[in-house]
Design a protein around this motif. Structure first.
Motif, PDB file in Angstrom:
ATOM      1  N   GLN A  49     -23.341   6.803 118.070  1.00 30.86           N
ATOM      2  CA  GLN A  49     -22.777   5.684 118.840  1.00 30.86           C
ATOM      3  C   GLN A  49     -23.741   4.492 118.863  1.00 30.86           C
ATOM      4  OE1 GLN A  49     -20.024   3.687 120.317  1.00 30.86           O
ATOM      5  NE2 GLN A  49     -19.477   5.860 120.281  1.00 30.86           N
ATOM      6  N   ARG A  50     -25.042   4.814 119.012  1.00 30.91           N
ATOM      7  CA  ARG A  50     -26.046   3.732 119.022  1.00 30.91           C
ATOM      8  C   ARG A  50     -26.052   2.996 117.685  1.00 30.91           C
ATOM      9  NH1 ARG A  50     -30.580   6.947 121.712  1.00 30.91           N
ATOM     10  NH2 ARG A  50     -30.118   6.656 123.908  1.00 30.91           N
ATOM     11  N   VAL A  51     -25.970   3.752 116.602  1.00 35.64           N
ATOM     12  CA  VAL A  51     -25.970   3.136 115.268  1.00 35.64           C
ATOM     13  C   VAL A  51     -24.760   2.221 115.125  1.00 35.64           C
ATOM     14  CG1 VAL A  51     -25.638   3.580 112.808  1.00 35.64           C
ATOM     15  CG2 VAL A  51     -27.295   4.930 114.091  1.00 35.64           C
ATOM     16  N   LEU A  52     -23.589   2.711 115.511  1.00 33.67           N
ATOM     17  CA  LEU A  52     -22.369   1.909 115.339  1.00 33.67           C
ATOM     18  C   LEU A  52     -22.407   0.650 116.201  1.00 33.67           C
ATOM     19  CD1 LEU A  52     -19.779   4.811 115.092  1.00 33.67           C
ATOM     20  CD2 LEU A  52     -20.357   3.172 113.292  1.00 33.67           C
ATOM     21  N   GLN A  53     -22.925   0.785 117.427  1.00 36.15           N
ATOM     22  CA  GLN A  53     -23.020  -0.412 118.281  1.00 36.15           C
ATOM     23  C   GLN A  53     -23.996  -1.425 117.685  1.00 36.15           C
ATOM     24  OE1 GLN A  53     -20.915  -1.145 120.530  1.00 36.15           O
ATOM     25  NE2 GLN A  53     -19.965   0.891 120.579  1.00 36.15           N
ATOM     26  N   THR A  54     -25.069  -0.917 117.076  1.00 37.43           N
ATOM     27  CA  THR A  54     -26.045  -1.816 116.442  1.00 37.43           C
ATOM     28  C   THR A  54     -25.413  -2.524 115.239  1.00 37.43           C
ATOM     29  OG1 THR A  54     -27.817  -0.336 117.122  1.00 37.43           O
ATOM     30  CG2 THR A  54     -28.359  -1.944 115.412  1.00 37.43           C
ATOM     31  N   ILE A  55     -24.625  -1.765 114.459  1.00 38.50           N
ATOM     32  CA  ILE A  55     -23.947  -2.370 113.301  1.00 38.50           C
ATOM     33  C   ILE A  55     -22.982  -3.465 113.780  1.00 38.50           C
ATOM     34  CG2 ILE A  55     -22.188  -1.925 111.536  1.00 38.50           C
ATOM     35  CD1 ILE A  55     -23.553   0.778 111.015  1.00 38.50           C
ATOM     36  N   LEU A  56     -22.207  -3.160 114.824  1.00 41.77           N
ATOM     37  CA  LEU A  56     -21.233  -4.143 115.319  1.00 41.77           C
ATOM     38  C   LEU A  56     -21.954  -5.392 115.842  1.00 41.77           C
ATOM     39  CD1 LEU A  56     -18.769  -1.668 117.067  1.00 41.77           C
ATOM     40  CD2 LEU A  56     -18.257  -3.114 115.099  1.00 41.77           C
ATOM     41  N   LYS A  57     -23.092  -5.173 116.511  1.00 43.91           N
ATOM     42  CA  LYS A  57     -23.856  -6.316 117.005  1.00 43.91           C
ATOM     43  C   LYS A  57     -24.410  -7.126 115.832  1.00 43.91           C
ATOM     44  CE  LYS A  57     -27.563  -7.510 120.157  1.00 43.91           C
ATOM     45  NZ  LYS A  57     -28.723  -7.022 120.865  1.00 43.91           N
ATOM     46  N   ASN A  58     -24.877  -6.402 114.815  1.00 44.40           N
ATOM     47  CA  ASN A  58     -25.391  -7.043 113.601  1.00 44.40           C
ATOM     48  C   ASN A  58     -24.347  -7.978 112.993  1.00 44.40           C
ATOM     49  OD1 ASN A  58     -26.442  -7.611 111.070  1.00 44.40           O
ATOM     50  ND2 ASN A  58     -26.879  -5.517 110.514  1.00 44.40           N
ATOM     51  N   VAL A  59     -23.111  -7.491 112.921  1.00 41.46           N
ATOM     52  CA  VAL A  59     -22.026  -8.290 112.336  1.00 41.46           C
ATOM     53  C   VAL A  59     -21.797  -9.560 113.162  1.00 41.46           C
ATOM     54  CG1 VAL A  59     -19.538  -8.315 111.828  1.00 41.46           C
ATOM     55  CG2 VAL A  59     -20.904  -6.285 111.283  1.00 41.46           C
ATOM     56  N   THR A  60     -21.816  -9.406 114.495  1.00 43.51           N
ATOM     57  CA  THR A  60     -21.605 -10.555 115.379  1.00 43.51           C
ATOM     58  C   THR A  60     -22.745 -11.561 115.259  1.00 43.51           C
ATOM     59  OG1 THR A  60     -20.505  -9.062 116.904  1.00 43.51           O
ATOM     60  CG2 THR A  60     -21.116 -11.204 117.786  1.00 43.51           C
ATOM     61  N   VAL A  61     -23.985 -11.041 115.228  1.00 40.24           N
ATOM     62  CA  VAL A  61     -25.145 -11.939 115.122  1.00 40.24           C
ATOM     63  C   VAL A  61     -25.100 -12.700 113.796  1.00 40.24           C
ATOM     64  CG1 VAL A  61     -27.665 -12.010 114.881  1.00 40.24           C
ATOM     65  CG2 VAL A  61     -26.620 -10.598 116.666  1.00 40.24           C
ATOM     66  N   ALA A  62     -24.746 -11.985 112.712  1.00 38.06           N
ATOM     67  CA  ALA A  62     -24.662 -12.649 111.408  1.00 38.06           C
ATOM     68  C   ALA A  62     -23.660 -13.791 111.459  1.00 38.06           C
ATOM     69  CB  ALA A  62     -24.264 -11.639 110.324  1.00 38.06           C
TER      70      ALA A  62
END
Ligand code: SF4
Length: 299
Positions: A49-62
Motif C-alpha cells: 500500500q505504501r508503494v502504491l501511494q508513493t507511486i500515485l503521489k509521484n504521478v501527481t508531483v510529476a
C-alpha cells in the motif's frame, strides 16, 4: 513542389517525435492512472500500500511540477503505421524520428542513456547505431502516418524472457513459463506493471509480439476468445504469486497481462515475455499527408 512537401512533412514528423518522447515521459495515460488507483483499492499489504501511494503521489508531483514520472528516460521505441499513399518515404520518416528524439533529449533536456554495446561509450542524445528502434506496419489504401512512442526503461526491459517451448508443452507450458519468468523477476522490473506475452510466429517475432502487447491500453482484451481467456487466467495467476508492489509482497503484482499471438510452424511453440513497469509510458500522434498533426494516446 514535391520536394517542398516532403521537407515540410519531414519537419512535421520530427516535431511530432520530439513532442511524443517528452509527452510520454511526463504525462502517463489515464488508463494507467486508473489502473494504479484501482490497484491501491485492492492492495491489503502495508508495504504494498505504501508503494502504491508513493507511486500515485509521484504521478501527481510529476504533473504539478511538469517533470518526468521516472528518471529513466529509457530508449525510445516507435511504432509506425504508414499508409501506402503517405507522401514521405520510410527512410525519411526514420531520419525524422531520430532527429526528433535527439531534439527532445537536448532541448528538454533528458538523460542520455544510449551507449555502444561493447565499449559502453555514450553515443549521444538517446540515439546511435540502430537507435531509436522503429517497428513498421504498412497500410494499404491510406495516406496517413500514425506514430506511437513507447519509452522503455531498462529495469523492465532487462526482465525479458524467451522460451522455445515444444508443441507438446501446449498451453500449460506457456502458462508455466510466464509464471516462472515473473516470479524470477521479482521486484526488479518495478512492479506492478503490464506483462506482455507473445506466442507463436518465430523466436524474434514472439518477442516483437510481447512488446506490442505491453503497448496496448490497460485491460484491453485480445479479439481472439482463446487468447483473451488466457489473458484473464494469467492475470489472475500472476496476482496470486504474492510478489506485490516493488516485490515487497502483496496482492497486486501486475496491473494486467496482455497477449499477442501469431500462427506458427506445427513443430514450434515460442513464448516471449516482455515486462512494462508501473511507469507504462506511451503517446501517439497522427500525421496527415499535408503535415497536420493530431496528438492522441492511441492509434
Ligand atoms: S523500470 Fe520503469 S519505473 Fe523502474 S526505473 Fe525503469 S523506467 Fe523507472
Amino acid at each position: 513542389m514535391s520536394t517542398i512537401t516532403t521537407t515540410d512533412l519531414e519537419a512535421a514528423v520530427e516535431d511530432a517525435a520530439a513532442y511524443l518522447y517528452v509527452w510520454a515521459l511526463k504525462d502517463i495515460p489515464q488508463d494507467l492512472r486508473d489502473a494504479l488507483a484501482d490497484a491501491a483499492t485492492r492492495e491489503t499489504s502495508v508495504p504494498g500500500q505504501r508503494v502504491l501511494q508513493t507511486i500515485l503521489k509521484n504521478v501527481t508531483v510529476a504533473e504539478t511540477e511538469k517533470n518526468l514520472v521516472c528518471q529513466d528516460t529509457g530508449i525510445a521505441v516507435y511504432t509506425c503505421r504508414v499508409g501506402e499513399h503517405f507522401p514521405l518515404h520510410p527512410a525519411r520518416i526514420y531520419a525524422a524520428l531520430k532527429t526528433g528524439t535527439e531534439r527532445a533529449t537536448v532541448e528538454h533536456p533528458l538523460r542520455s542513456n544510449a551507449v555502444h554495446t561493447i565499449t559502453r561509450e555514450n553515443t549521444g542524445p538517446n540515439t546511435g547505431y540502430r537507435l531509436p528502434i522503429v517497428h513498421w506496419e504498412f497500410i494499404p489504401d491510406w495516406d496517413g502516418l500514425d506514430v506511437k512512442c513507447v519509452p522503455k526503461g531498462s529495469g523492465s526491459e532487462n526482465m525479458s524472457f524467451l522460451k522455445m517451448c515444444v508443441p507438446a508443452d501446449g498451453v500449460k507450458g506457456i502458462k508455466q513459463f510466464v509464471l516462472e519468468s515473473i516470479v524470477g523477476a521479482g521486484g526488479k522490473p518495478c512492479p506492478p506493471g503490464i506483462v506482455g506475452v507473445g506466442i507463436g510466429g518465430s523466436a524474434d517475432y514472439a518477442m516483437y509480439l510481447a512488446k506490442e502487447a505491453i503497448a496496448r491500453p490497460i485491460g484491453t482484451r485480445n479479439p481472439d476468445p482463446h487468447v483473451a481467456e488466457l489473458e484473464d487466467e494469467l492475470f489472475a495467476l500472476l496476482n496470486e504469486t504474492g510478489i506485490g508492489p516493488m516485490g515487497l509482497g502483496g496482492d497486486v503484482t501486475v496491473l494486467q497481462c496482455h497477449i499477442e499471438h501469431a500462427d506458427t510452424h506445427m513443430t514450434l511453440n515460442p513464448v516471449a515475455v516482455n515486462y512494462q513497469c508501473w511507469a507504462a509510458r506511451r503517446a501517439s500522434a497522427h500525421v496527415g499527408p499535408n503535415g497536420e498533426v493530431e496528438y492522441d494516446r492511441e492509434f
